[in-house]
Design a protein around this motif. Structure first.
Motif, PDB file in Angstrom:
ATOM      1  N   GLN A 143      11.917 -28.855   2.002  1.00 16.55           N
ATOM      2  CA  GLN A 143      12.047 -30.148   2.764  1.00 16.55           C
ATOM      3  C   GLN A 143      13.257 -30.049   3.620  1.00 16.55           C
ATOM      4  O   GLN A 143      14.261 -29.292   3.308  1.00 16.55           O
ATOM      5  CB  GLN A 143      12.186 -31.316   1.834  1.00 16.55           C
ATOM      6  N   PHE A 144      13.238 -30.432   4.753  1.00 16.41           N
ATOM      7  CA  PHE A 144      14.310 -30.535   5.763  1.00 16.41           C
ATOM      8  C   PHE A 144      14.632 -31.746   6.712  1.00 16.41           C
ATOM      9  O   PHE A 144      13.781 -32.657   6.670  1.00 16.41           O
ATOM     10  CB  PHE A 144      13.692 -29.394   6.940  1.00 16.41           C
ATOM     11  N   LEU A 145      15.927 -31.735   7.068  1.00 19.26           N
ATOM     12  CA  LEU A 145      16.285 -32.664   8.161  1.00 19.26           C
ATOM     13  C   LEU A 145      15.799 -31.789   9.343  1.00 19.26           C
ATOM     14  O   LEU A 145      16.126 -30.902   9.562  1.00 19.26           O
ATOM     15  CB  LEU A 145      17.679 -32.762   8.420  1.00 19.26           C
ATOM     16  N   LYS A 146      15.246 -32.439  10.396  1.00 20.82           N
ATOM     17  CA  LYS A 146      14.531 -31.994  11.614  1.00 20.82           C
ATOM     18  C   LYS A 146      14.963 -32.771  12.874  1.00 20.82           C
ATOM     19  O   LYS A 146      14.931 -33.955  12.637  1.00 20.82           O
ATOM     20  CB  LYS A 146      12.997 -31.546  11.347  1.00 20.82           C
ATOM     21  N   ILE A 147      15.075 -32.044  13.909  1.00 20.15           N
ATOM     22  CA  ILE A 147      15.057 -32.906  15.075  1.00 20.15           C
ATOM     23  C   ILE A 147      14.591 -31.819  16.375  1.00 20.15           C
ATOM     24  O   ILE A 147      15.157 -30.658  16.303  1.00 20.15           O
ATOM     25  CB  ILE A 147      16.588 -33.451  15.606  1.00 20.15           C
ATOM     26  N   ASP A 148      14.060 -32.583  17.231  1.00 19.41           N
ATOM     27  CA  ASP A 148      13.595 -31.782  18.525  1.00 19.41           C
ATOM     28  C   ASP A 148      14.133 -31.932  19.739  1.00 19.41           C
ATOM     29  O   ASP A 148      15.019 -33.004  19.955  1.00 19.41           O
ATOM     30  CB  ASP A 148      12.099 -32.016  18.891  1.00 19.41           C
ATOM     31  N   GLY A 149      14.386 -31.317  20.599  1.00 11.65           N
ATOM     32  CA  GLY A 149      15.165 -31.171  21.768  1.00 11.65           C
ATOM     33  C   GLY A 149      14.843 -29.960  22.727  1.00 11.65           C
ATOM     34  O   GLY A 149      13.870 -29.105  22.528  1.00 11.65           O
ATOM     35  N   GLN A 158      16.990 -29.217   2.686  1.00 10.52           N
ATOM     36  CA  GLN A 158      17.764 -30.018   1.863  1.00 10.52           C
ATOM     37  C   GLN A 158      17.197 -29.848   0.304  1.00 10.52           C
ATOM     38  O   GLN A 158      16.109 -29.417   0.193  1.00 10.52           O
ATOM     39  CB  GLN A 158      17.382 -31.581   1.917  1.00 10.52           C
ATOM     40  N   PRO A 159      17.997 -30.048  -0.555  1.00  4.77           N
ATOM     41  CA  PRO A 159      17.641 -29.842  -1.942  1.00  4.77           C
ATOM     42  C   PRO A 159      16.438 -30.823  -2.313  1.00  4.77           C
ATOM     43  O   PRO A 159      16.462 -31.876  -1.865  1.00  4.77           O
ATOM     44  CB  PRO A 159      19.062 -30.341  -2.856  1.00  4.77           C
ATOM     45  N   GLU A 165      11.281 -34.118   6.720  1.00  6.85           N
ATOM     46  CA  GLU A 165       9.717 -33.791   6.428  1.00  6.85           C
ATOM     47  C   GLU A 165       9.890 -32.527   5.689  1.00  6.85           C
ATOM     48  O   GLU A 165      10.702 -31.836   5.544  1.00  6.85           O
ATOM     49  CB  GLU A 165       9.000 -33.928   7.696  1.00  6.85           C
ATOM     50  N   ARG A 166       8.733 -32.064   5.099  1.00  7.40           N
ATOM     51  CA  ARG A 166       8.326 -31.000   4.402  1.00  7.40           C
ATOM     52  C   ARG A 166       7.809 -29.760   5.454  1.00  7.40           C
ATOM     53  O   ARG A 166       7.190 -30.379   6.332  1.00  7.40           O
ATOM     54  CB  ARG A 166       7.587 -31.060   3.254  1.00  7.40           C
ATOM     55  N   PHE A 167       8.208 -28.709   5.110  1.00  8.06           N
ATOM     56  CA  PHE A 167       7.714 -27.619   6.205  1.00  8.06           C
ATOM     57  C   PHE A 167       7.228 -26.399   5.520  1.00  8.06           C
ATOM     58  O   PHE A 167       8.244 -25.977   4.655  1.00  8.06           O
ATOM     59  CB  PHE A 167       8.810 -27.378   7.295  1.00  8.06           C
ATOM     60  N   ARG A 168       5.965 -25.680   5.541  1.00  3.85           N
ATOM     61  CA  ARG A 168       5.826 -24.440   4.994  1.00  3.85           C
ATOM     62  C   ARG A 168       5.620 -23.477   6.139  1.00  3.85           C
ATOM     63  O   ARG A 168       4.459 -23.722   6.685  1.00  3.85           O
ATOM     64  CB  ARG A 168       4.600 -24.509   3.986  1.00  3.85           C
ATOM     65  N   GLU A 169       6.564 -22.434   5.947  1.00  6.20           N
ATOM     66  CA  GLU A 169       6.344 -21.563   7.253  1.00  6.20           C
ATOM     67  C   GLU A 169       5.093 -20.419   6.914  1.00  6.20           C
ATOM     68  O   GLU A 169       4.590 -19.736   7.720  1.00  6.20           O
ATOM     69  CB  GLU A 169       7.658 -20.730   7.665  1.00  6.20           C
ATOM     70  N   GLY A 170       4.781 -20.099   5.332  1.00 10.57           N
ATOM     71  CA  GLY A 170       4.011 -19.131   5.077  1.00 10.57           C
ATOM     72  C   GLY A 170       4.522 -17.607   5.412  1.00 10.57           C
ATOM     73  O   GLY A 170       5.756 -17.129   5.284  1.00 10.57           O
ATOM     74  N   LEU A 171       3.644 -16.666   5.944  1.00 13.91           N
ATOM     75  CA  LEU A 171       3.693 -15.279   6.063  1.00 13.91           C
ATOM     76  C   LEU A 171       4.639 -15.050   6.985  1.00 13.91           C
ATOM     77  O   LEU A 171       4.301 -15.470   8.180  1.00 13.91           O
ATOM     78  CB  LEU A 171       2.427 -14.791   5.993  1.00 13.91           C
ATOM     79  N   CYS A 172       5.856 -14.322   7.073  1.00 13.02           N
ATOM     80  CA  CYS A 172       6.768 -13.937   8.263  1.00 13.02           C
ATOM     81  C   CYS A 172       7.339 -12.846   7.736  1.00 13.02           C
ATOM     82  O   CYS A 172       7.186 -11.991   6.787  1.00 13.02           O
ATOM     83  CB  CYS A 172       7.756 -15.067   7.950  1.00 13.02           C
ATOM     84  N   ILE A 173       7.829 -12.211   8.819  1.00 12.07           N
ATOM     85  CA  ILE A 173       8.844 -10.863   8.972  1.00 12.07           C
ATOM     86  C   ILE A 173      10.012 -11.388   9.298  1.00 12.07           C
ATOM     87  O   ILE A 173      10.230 -12.228  10.109  1.00 12.07           O
ATOM     88  CB  ILE A 173       8.209  -9.824   9.828  1.00 12.07           C
ATOM     89  N   GLN A 174      11.052 -10.855   8.412  1.00 13.51           N
ATOM     90  CA  GLN A 174      12.529 -11.137   9.120  1.00 13.51           C
ATOM     91  C   GLN A 174      13.638 -10.097   8.927  1.00 13.51           C
ATOM     92  O   GLN A 174      13.150  -9.167   7.998  1.00 13.51           O
ATOM     93  CB  GLN A 174      12.917 -12.340   8.295  1.00 13.51           C
TER      94      GLN A 174
END
Length: 209
Positions: A30-36, A110-111, A141-150
């Motif tokens: 879960q995250f704090l989020k804001i667009d811009g 966020q925890p 809101e909650r966010f699942r990013e799934g499969l990633c490379i980093q």
């Protein structure tokens, strides 16, 4: 008092190697989020909107930390997480020197014990203490990013190009296709650290082809 450091708890996602590209399956958090948006030709440091977003996110995050520590039952102290950003352009270019407008979603993890009700209270408190036009645009809101490379990029943001090319080459050579938005996690503070010492996690969602 119980203490939480999510960056250490989830080090596979927040402290990757700078030597090799790694593959991770990022679960739902879960995250704090804001667009811009950053206007064409402008850097984030030159954008008042971006500064407002920066202040709003950190303001609410630290308010939530204080509220968590002051709970009568089961008080918890936690380390405020790093700022993260999802970035994209209309053309799909990730070139740091791109002259198009940049769109972003900035966020902070966020925890699990932080609730939407606590978030709403924190927003009201911050709006009263430090008015900021970006605060009202925050969401929880909650966010699942799934499969990633980093990979960890060490150095100035403007020099991410070669590291991004390494990620693209890794994807091609290992049967992955890029998807979604370019993701950056800012472990260094550009206001205090020398540019050559900045640490930024570069993450890219992928699909298997």
């Amino acid at each position: 008092m119980k203490k939480i450091d999510l960056k250490k708890e989830y080090k596979d996602y927040y402290l990757p190697s700078a030597r090799d590209v790694s593959v991770v399956d990022v679960p739902e958090f879960q995250f704090l989020k804001i667009d811009g948006q950053i206007p064409a030709g402008q850097k984030p440091a030159e954008s008042q909107e971006f500064q407002d977003v920066f202040g709003a996110l950190y303001g609410v995050a630290y308010t939530l930390k204080f509220m968590s520590k002051q709970r009568k039952h089961d008080p918890i102290d936690f380390t405020v997480m790093a700022m993260e950003g999802l970035w994209w352009t209309e053309s799909g270019s990730f070139d740091p020197e791109n002259q198009e407008p940049w769109f972003f979603t900035m966020m902070m993890m966020q925890p699990a014990h932080i609730t939407p009700e606590m978030f709403a209270v924190a927003v009201r408190q911050l709006e009263e203490k430090k008015p900021n036009p970006a605060i009202s645009r925050l969401r929880f809101e909650r966010f699942r990013e799934g499969l990633c490379i980093q990979i960890m990029h060490i150095g100035p943001y403007a020099e991410e190009g070669p590291t991004l090319e390494r990620m693209k080459s890794f994807a091609r050579e290992n049967g992955y296709e890029l998807r979604g938005h370019h993701h950056e996690i800012y472990l260094g503070d550009p206001r205090r650290a020398k540019p050559e010492n900045l640490r930024t996690v570069l993450r890219q969602p992928v699909v298997i082809i």
